[in-house]
Design a protein around this motif. Structure first.
Motif, PDB file in Angstrom:
ATOM      1  N   ALA A   1       0.703  16.963  -6.574  1.00  0.00           N
ATOM      2  CA  ALA A   1       2.136  17.251  -6.507  1.00  0.00           C
ATOM      3  C   ALA A   1       2.813  16.390  -5.449  1.00  0.00           C
ATOM      4  O   ALA A   1       3.877  15.801  -5.689  1.00  0.00           O
ATOM      5  CB  ALA A   1       2.358  18.729  -6.214  1.00  0.00           C
ATOM      6  N   ALA A   2       2.190  16.305  -4.258  1.00  0.00           N
ATOM      7  CA  ALA A   2       2.774  15.510  -3.170  1.00  0.00           C
ATOM      8  C   ALA A   2       2.809  14.023  -3.533  1.00  0.00           C
ATOM      9  O   ALA A   2       3.822  13.340  -3.326  1.00  0.00           O
ATOM     10  CB  ALA A   2       1.976  15.725  -1.888  1.00  0.00           C
ATOM     11  N   ALA A   3       1.707  13.531  -4.079  1.00  0.00           N
ATOM     12  CA  ALA A   3       1.634  12.111  -4.435  1.00  0.00           C
ATOM     13  C   ALA A   3       2.645  11.762  -5.521  1.00  0.00           C
ATOM     14  O   ALA A   3       3.356  10.747  -5.434  1.00  0.00           O
ATOM     15  CB  ALA A   3       0.222  11.762  -4.899  1.00  0.00           C
TER      16      ALA A   3
ATOM     17  N   ILE B   1      10.847  17.377 -11.752  1.00  0.00           N
ATOM     18  CA  ILE B   1       9.923  18.095 -12.635  1.00  0.00           C
ATOM     19  C   ILE B   1       8.493  17.570 -12.540  1.00  0.00           C
ATOM     20  O   ILE B   1       7.531  18.281 -12.840  1.00  0.00           O
ATOM     21  CB  ILE B   1      10.411  18.030 -14.098  1.00  0.00           C
ATOM     22  N   LEU B   2       8.333  16.335 -12.110  1.00  0.00           N
ATOM     23  CA  LEU B   2       7.010  15.708 -12.087  1.00  0.00           C
ATOM     24  C   LEU B   2       5.987  16.395 -11.170  1.00  0.00           C
ATOM     25  O   LEU B   2       4.820  16.541 -11.561  1.00  0.00           O
ATOM     26  CB  LEU B   2       7.136  14.231 -11.728  1.00  0.00           C
TER      27      LEU B   2
ATOM     28  N   ALA C   1       2.315  17.608 -12.402  1.00  0.00           N
ATOM     29  CA  ALA C   1       1.111  17.004 -11.823  1.00  0.00           C
ATOM     30  C   ALA C   1       0.189  18.075 -11.241  1.00  0.00           C
ATOM     31  O   ALA C   1      -1.033  18.017 -11.392  1.00  0.00           O
ATOM     32  CB  ALA C   1       1.499  15.997 -10.741  1.00  0.00           C
ATOM     33  N   ALA C   2       0.780  19.053 -10.561  1.00  0.00           N
ATOM     34  CA  ALA C   2      -0.017  20.134  -9.966  1.00  0.00           C
ATOM     35  C   ALA C   2      -0.746  20.933 -11.034  1.00  0.00           C
ATOM     36  O   ALA C   2      -1.923  21.295 -10.880  1.00  0.00           O
ATOM     37  CB  ALA C   2       0.884  21.055  -9.146  1.00  0.00           C
TER      38      ALA C   2
ATOM     39  N   LEU D   1      -5.681  12.393 -18.765  1.00  0.00           N
ATOM     40  CA  LEU D   1      -5.328  12.531 -20.175  1.00  0.00           C
ATOM     41  C   LEU D   1      -3.821  12.716 -20.333  1.00  0.00           C
ATOM     42  O   LEU D   1      -3.188  12.115 -21.206  1.00  0.00           O
ATOM     43  CB  LEU D   1      -6.074  13.723 -20.774  1.00  0.00           C
ATOM     44  N   THR D   2      -3.243  13.530 -19.465  1.00  0.00           N
ATOM     45  CA  THR D   2      -1.803  13.785 -19.514  1.00  0.00           C
ATOM     46  C   THR D   2      -1.002  12.522 -19.218  1.00  0.00           C
ATOM     47  O   THR D   2       0.011  12.243 -19.865  1.00  0.00           O
ATOM     48  CB  THR D   2      -1.424  14.889 -18.515  1.00  0.00           C
TER      49      THR D   2
END
Length: 200
Positions: free
Chosen positions: A114-116, A139-140, A144-145, A157-158
């Motif tokens: 999430a941070a990255a 939203i990213l 990611a989290a 994969l996502t």
């Protein structure tokens, strides 16, 4: 399994209600609602049939309901509503917090991802401000989290699926509205849903 299927089918109507209440200038077209509803319901049914941990199903539901509603608004009004993005973030945090104590490594992965993602997306926005909007940046991190909590394989994969869908979205928008904005919400949300469903 029957209960899971019912829950999966219930996600689509809830998503549509949230989308309609979040639009400002225009109601989503029936075609957009039908396609989005069918995709989300389909993912829910597949998840119910395949099975998965309570956390993975909760993450899937969070992205399907709030992210799905946001992507409908994005297609309709070219924006990702703050309240839907925030609701998805809260839902994802709650989902990983409930069972995160049993797998601290998963919590670390989710936090790092999430941070990255937040930092990279924000940096790219300042470097190429016309590439995407603040809604995409907001939203990213939660997407990611959600994927990183389930494992780096799910994240990879996502990213691949979302990248492919983003390319299709950009090409489609260029053909239909040359020089117009591209709604990236659908590619990001659907890529995440597919990535999570495929790793259950």
């Amino acid at each position: 399994m029957i209960v899971g299927g019912v829950v999966g089918l219930a996600l689509a109507p809830l998503m549509l209600v949230l989308a309609r209440r979040s639009t400002r200038t225009a109601r989503p077209t029936s075609a957009v609602e039908s396609v989005a509803g069918a995709l989300v319901a389909g993912v829910g049914i597949v998840a119910a049939e395949v099975g998965g941990s309570a956390t993975s199903l909760a993450l899937l539901a969070s992205v399907a309901v709030f992210g799905g509603a946001a992507m409908i608004v994005d297609v309709t009004e070219l924006r990702l509503p703050n309240r839907l993005v925030a609701a998805q973030s809260v839902a994802v945090v709650l989902a990983v917090s409930v069972t995160g104590g049993a797998d601290p490594n998963a919590l670390i992965r989710a936090a790092v991802a999430a941070a990255a993602m937040g930092m990279v997306a924000t940096g790219l926005l300042f470097v190429v401000p016309t590439a995407f909007g603040w809604g995409d940046v907001k939203i990213l991190p939660s997407l990611a989290a959600a994927t990183a909590f389930l494992g780096w394989r799910c994240t990879a994969l996502t990213v691949g699926l979302s990248g492919l869908l983003l390319l299709v979205s950009a090409v489609t928008a260029a053909l239909n509205r040359p020089g117009g904005d591209v709604p990236y919400g659908p590619a990001l949300v659907l890529g995440t849903l597919a990535g999570v469903a495929l790793t259950l």
